[in-house]
Design a protein around this motif. Structure first.
Motif, PDB file in Angstrom:
ATOM      1  N   ARG A  59     -20.960  29.293  11.503  1.00  0.00           N
ATOM      2  CA  ARG A  59     -20.163  28.365  10.698  1.00  0.00           C
ATOM      3  C   ARG A  59     -20.436  28.502   9.208  1.00  0.00           C
ATOM      4  O   ARG A  59     -19.741  27.898   8.388  1.00  0.00           O
ATOM      5  CB  ARG A  59     -20.450  26.924  11.123  1.00  0.00           C
ATOM      6  N   ILE A  60     -21.435  29.301   8.850  1.00  0.00           N
ATOM      7  CA  ILE A  60     -21.827  29.449   7.450  1.00  0.00           C
ATOM      8  C   ILE A  60     -21.267  30.753   6.889  1.00  0.00           C
ATOM      9  O   ILE A  60     -21.491  31.823   7.445  1.00  0.00           O
ATOM     10  CB  ILE A  60     -23.363  29.410   7.299  1.00  0.00           C
ATOM     11  N   LYS A  61     -20.528  30.625   5.795  1.00  0.00           N
ATOM     12  CA  LYS A  61     -19.996  31.776   5.076  1.00  0.00           C
ATOM     13  C   LYS A  61     -20.689  31.854   3.721  1.00  0.00           C
ATOM     14  O   LYS A  61     -21.035  30.830   3.144  1.00  0.00           O
ATOM     15  CB  LYS A  61     -18.483  31.629   4.847  1.00  0.00           C
ATOM     16  N   VAL A  62     -20.838  33.073   3.216  1.00  0.00           N
ATOM     17  CA  VAL A  62     -21.483  33.263   1.909  1.00  0.00           C
ATOM     18  C   VAL A  62     -20.553  34.042   0.998  1.00  0.00           C
ATOM     19  O   VAL A  62     -19.935  35.027   1.412  1.00  0.00           O
ATOM     20  CB  VAL A  62     -22.825  34.023   2.052  1.00  0.00           C
ATOM     21  N   ILE A  63     -20.476  33.593  -0.223  1.00  0.00           N
ATOM     22  CA  ILE A  63     -19.758  34.320  -1.275  1.00  0.00           C
ATOM     23  C   ILE A  63     -20.769  34.598  -2.371  1.00  0.00           C
ATOM     24  O   ILE A  63     -21.432  33.685  -2.860  1.00  0.00           O
ATOM     25  CB  ILE A  63     -18.593  33.484  -1.841  1.00  0.00           C
ATOM     26  N   HIS A  64     -20.896  35.865  -2.749  1.00  0.00           N
ATOM     27  CA  HIS A  64     -21.758  36.249  -3.871  1.00  0.00           C
ATOM     28  C   HIS A  64     -20.864  36.558  -5.063  1.00  0.00           C
ATOM     29  O   HIS A  64     -19.888  37.303  -4.935  1.00  0.00           O
ATOM     30  CB  HIS A  64     -22.590  37.489  -3.515  1.00  0.00           C
ATOM     31  N   LYS A  65     -21.189  35.984  -6.205  1.00  0.00           N
ATOM     32  CA  LYS A  65     -20.394  36.224  -7.412  1.00  0.00           C
ATOM     33  C   LYS A  65     -21.305  36.212  -8.637  1.00  0.00           C
ATOM     34  O   LYS A  65     -22.441  35.762  -8.557  1.00  0.00           O
ATOM     35  CB  LYS A  65     -19.295  35.170  -7.552  1.00  0.00           C
ATOM     36  N   LYS A  66     -20.782  36.686  -9.744  1.00  0.00           N
ATOM     37  CA  LYS A  66     -21.560  36.628 -10.986  1.00  0.00           C
ATOM     38  C   LYS A  66     -21.630  35.186 -11.465  1.00  0.00           C
ATOM     39  O   LYS A  66     -20.774  34.356 -11.124  1.00  0.00           O
ATOM     40  CB  LYS A  66     -20.944  37.529 -12.060  1.00  0.00           C
ATOM     41  N   ASN A  67     -22.627  34.891 -12.259  1.00  0.00           N
ATOM     42  CA  ASN A  67     -22.845  33.530 -12.733  1.00  0.00           C
ATOM     43  C   ASN A  67     -21.748  33.103 -13.694  1.00  0.00           C
ATOM     44  O   ASN A  67     -21.525  33.740 -14.720  1.00  0.00           O
ATOM     45  CB  ASN A  67     -24.217  33.420 -13.415  1.00  0.00           C
ATOM     46  N   GLU A  68     -21.057  32.026 -13.318  1.00  0.00           N
ATOM     47  CA  GLU A  68     -20.018  31.451 -14.173  1.00  0.00           C
ATOM     48  C   GLU A  68     -20.104  29.929 -14.213  1.00  0.00           C
ATOM     49  O   GLU A  68     -19.233  29.280 -14.757  1.00  0.00           O
ATOM     50  CB  GLU A  68     -18.634  31.874 -13.689  1.00  0.00           C
ATOM     51  N   GLY A  69     -21.113  29.364 -13.597  1.00  0.00           N
ATOM     52  CA  GLY A  69     -21.290  27.918 -13.621  1.00  0.00           C
ATOM     53  C   GLY A  69     -20.820  27.248 -12.342  1.00  0.00           C
ATOM     54  O   GLY A  69     -20.073  27.823 -11.549  1.00  0.00           O
ATOM     55  N   PRO A  70     -21.264  25.990 -12.150  1.00  0.00           N
ATOM     56  CA  PRO A  70     -20.980  25.295 -10.889  1.00  0.00           C
ATOM     57  C   PRO A  70     -19.510  24.974 -10.667  1.00  0.00           C
ATOM     58  O   PRO A  70     -19.038  24.964  -9.534  1.00  0.00           O
ATOM     59  CB  PRO A  70     -21.823  24.018 -10.988  1.00  0.00           C
ATOM     60  N   GLY A  71     -18.771  24.725 -11.724  1.00  0.00           N
ATOM     61  CA  GLY A  71     -17.346  24.425 -11.567  1.00  0.00           C
ATOM     62  C   GLY A  71     -16.582  25.607 -10.999  1.00  0.00           C
ATOM     63  O   GLY A  71     -15.788  25.465 -10.067  1.00  0.00           O
ATOM     64  N   VAL A  72     -16.824  26.781 -11.564  1.00  0.00           N
ATOM     65  CA  VAL A  72     -16.168  27.998 -11.072  1.00  0.00           C
ATOM     66  C   VAL A  72     -16.639  28.307  -9.652  1.00  0.00           C
ATOM     67  O   VAL A  72     -15.849  28.712  -8.796  1.00  0.00           O
ATOM     68  CB  VAL A  72     -16.422  29.190 -12.026  1.00  0.00           C
ATOM     69  N   ALA A  73     -17.921  28.075  -9.378  1.00  0.00           N
ATOM     70  CA  ALA A  73     -18.446  28.304  -8.028  1.00  0.00           C
ATOM     71  C   ALA A  73     -17.736  27.399  -7.023  1.00  0.00           C
ATOM     72  O   ALA A  73     -17.337  27.850  -5.939  1.00  0.00           O
ATOM     73  CB  ALA A  73     -19.956  28.081  -7.999  1.00  0.00           C
ATOM     74  N   ARG A  74     -17.562  26.130  -7.343  1.00  0.00           N
ATOM     75  CA  ARG A  74     -16.847  25.212  -6.445  1.00  0.00           C
ATOM     76  C   ARG A  74     -15.402  25.658  -6.241  1.00  0.00           C
ATOM     77  O   ARG A  74     -14.885  25.640  -5.127  1.00  0.00           O
ATOM     78  CB  ARG A  74     -16.889  23.784  -6.986  1.00  0.00           C
ATOM     79  N   ASN A  75     -14.751  26.057  -7.315  1.00  0.00           N
ATOM     80  CA  ASN A  75     -13.361  26.512  -7.197  1.00  0.00           C
ATOM     81  C   ASN A  75     -13.264  27.775  -6.353  1.00  0.00           C
ATOM     82  O   ASN A  75     -12.305  27.946  -5.594  1.00  0.00           O
ATOM     83  CB  ASN A  75     -12.747  26.734  -8.576  1.00  0.00           C
ATOM     84  N   THR A  76     -14.241  28.660  -6.468  1.00  0.00           N
ATOM     85  CA  THR A  76     -14.278  29.854  -5.634  1.00  0.00           C
ATOM     86  C   THR A  76     -14.370  29.452  -4.162  1.00  0.00           C
ATOM     87  O   THR A  76     -13.680  30.010  -3.304  1.00  0.00           O
ATOM     88  CB  THR A  76     -15.464  30.755  -6.019  1.00  0.00           C
TER      89      THR A  76
END
Length: 86
Positions: A59-76
């Motif tokens: 049930r756990i999915k992971v997305i790895h991305k470059k650092n852009e802040g928590p707002g962008v992370a939530r939107n991703t």
């Protein structure tokens, strides 16, 4: 009604707290959920810990991305939800 619930967890250098956070969600009584861990460019062991969690529970999915802040992370995370609610 047993609608799938999506839980988005932005992760940045959270190795001290990540296990506790994920366990707190998994221990809920509501079982029809997906957890999306968005690794926002962590420089500690958080990235590897996220991968370990996804291997332990389907049930756990992971997305790895470059650092852009928590707002962008939530939107991703929002862009990838498969559940009917958050």
């Amino acid at each position: 009604m047993n609608e799938k619930l999506s839980v988005i967890i932005p992760v940045y250098n959270a190795e001290k707290y990540l296990d506790r956070c994920v366990l707190s969600v998994l221990r809920q009584t509501y079982r029809n959920l997906e957890i999306i861990l968005v690794d926002d460019g962590s420089t500690d062991n958080s990235s590897q810990m996220c991968d370990t969690w996804s291997e332990r529970d389907q049930r756990i999915k992971v997305i790895h991305k470059k650092n852009e802040g928590p707002g962008v992370a939530r939107n991703t995370g929002l862009d990838t939800i498969g559940g009917g609610g958050m």
